[in-house]
Design a protein around this motif. Structure first.
Motif: not given
Length: 308
Positions: A12-17, A119-123, A21-27
């Motif tokens: 779930a966290a990966t989907t949200v992230a 906690e953060k995870l690298q994907v 990312m796609l919704a944020g600047s500059p995209f």
């Protein structure tokens, strides 16, 4: 490191992230994460939809691990679809968003995913081959019209401690019998753990030697070796089972970044466990919480005690 036990939360966290990312600047894309048949519900303007259509788990064992898989690679595959603002798509908005989404993933191949507050995870994001057959079957299954789409794979590594833990009873501890076999007693009921350790020792016809961490580890590897030598000599002389009590600070789950003021920060947990594996008796390690990676890998059995 995140573990297999919270795999759903990590997904779930990966989907949200990815969506953020796609919704944020500059995209600045309009991004949803819905099933294909309802991707456009309540949405105006062109949009991108993320649909998780498959996942896979690949287990492996690290060189330092002795029993079973210690890590698992998770691979999530998303169908990324572009939707036009209107049926005609006169300004080719879906094509623009399609290209923008592809470019965003190429530019950000590593995604930092907040799994919890601490906690953060690298994907890792990788374009994933998508055959016409797979693409067509996905859209046919959704009964929605085919849209211009591509696939992306999100991969990350999880700890599998919970997967390989060998749960048992006091009888299983007694069956270990051999020198250097390690058992874990976990739970908050300290009295029950102590009584169970005494019972296991009695069943083995041995005394019980109970020590704290200060009798197991020291400030340097050399001092730790000397401390363990003295402890092993005592256990051998008394013909006893060894119980290391209240051992979470060394053998429990430890933060990835240790506090410099932690007196056990410099301890090589794996090396200490290797030494304990040469003890002249069964070794019981008592924890309040969960076993750390190194202990979970080496323990032959774990007995869990409910809260008092």
């Amino acid at each position: 490191m995140s573990s297999l036990s919270n795999y759903g939360q990590v997904i779930a966290a990966t989907t949200v992230a990815l969506q953020s990312m796609l919704a944020g600047s500059p995209f600045g894309l309009n991004v949803t994460a819905r099933s294909l048949d309802v991707a456009r519900t309540g949405v105006t303007g062109s949009s991108i939809n993320l649909f998780l259509y498959s996942d896979s788990l690949i287990s492996y064992r690290e060189a330092s691990a002795q029993h079973g898989p210690s890590r698992v690679i998770a691979e999530l595959r998303y169908l990324v679809s572009a939707f036009a603002a209107d049926i005609e798509d006169t300004d080719a908005a879906s094509h623009r968003d399609f290209g923008t989404a592809q470019a965003a993933i190429e530019r950000h191949p590593v995604l930092t995913v907040p799994v919890t507050a601490s906690e953060k995870l690298q994907v890792w994001l990788t374009p994933s081959p998508l055959t016409t057959e797979v693409l067509t079957s996905l859209w046919q299954a959704s009964t929605a019209p085919l849209r211009v789409s591509f696939a992306v794979m999100a991969s990350f590594t999880l700890d599998t401690t919970e997967r390989v833990t060998k749960l048992g009873t006091i009888r299983d501890v007694v069956k270990l019998a051999g020198a250097g076999a390690i058992a874990v007693f976990s739970g908050t009921d300290a009295g029950a753990k102590a009584a169970a350790a005494a019972s296991a020792a009695s069943e083995l016809g041995k005394a019980l030697v109970t020590v704290g961490l200060e009798s197991v580890v020291a400030s340097s590897p050399e001092e730790t070796d000397a401390t363990l030598d003295r402890l092993f000599e005592r256990v051998k002389e008394e013909g006893a089972v060894l119980l290391v009590d209240d051992a979470d600070a060394v053998f429990g789950v430890r933060p990835e970044e240790l506090d410099p003021d932690d007196p056990y920060a410099a301890i090589d947990v794996g090396a200490v466990l290797d030494r304990l594996g040469n003890a002249p008796s069964v070794v019981i390690i008592a924890l309040t919480g969960v076993s750390g990676d190194e202990l979970a890998d080496r323990a032959r059995v774990e007995v869990r005690f409910p809260a008092s």
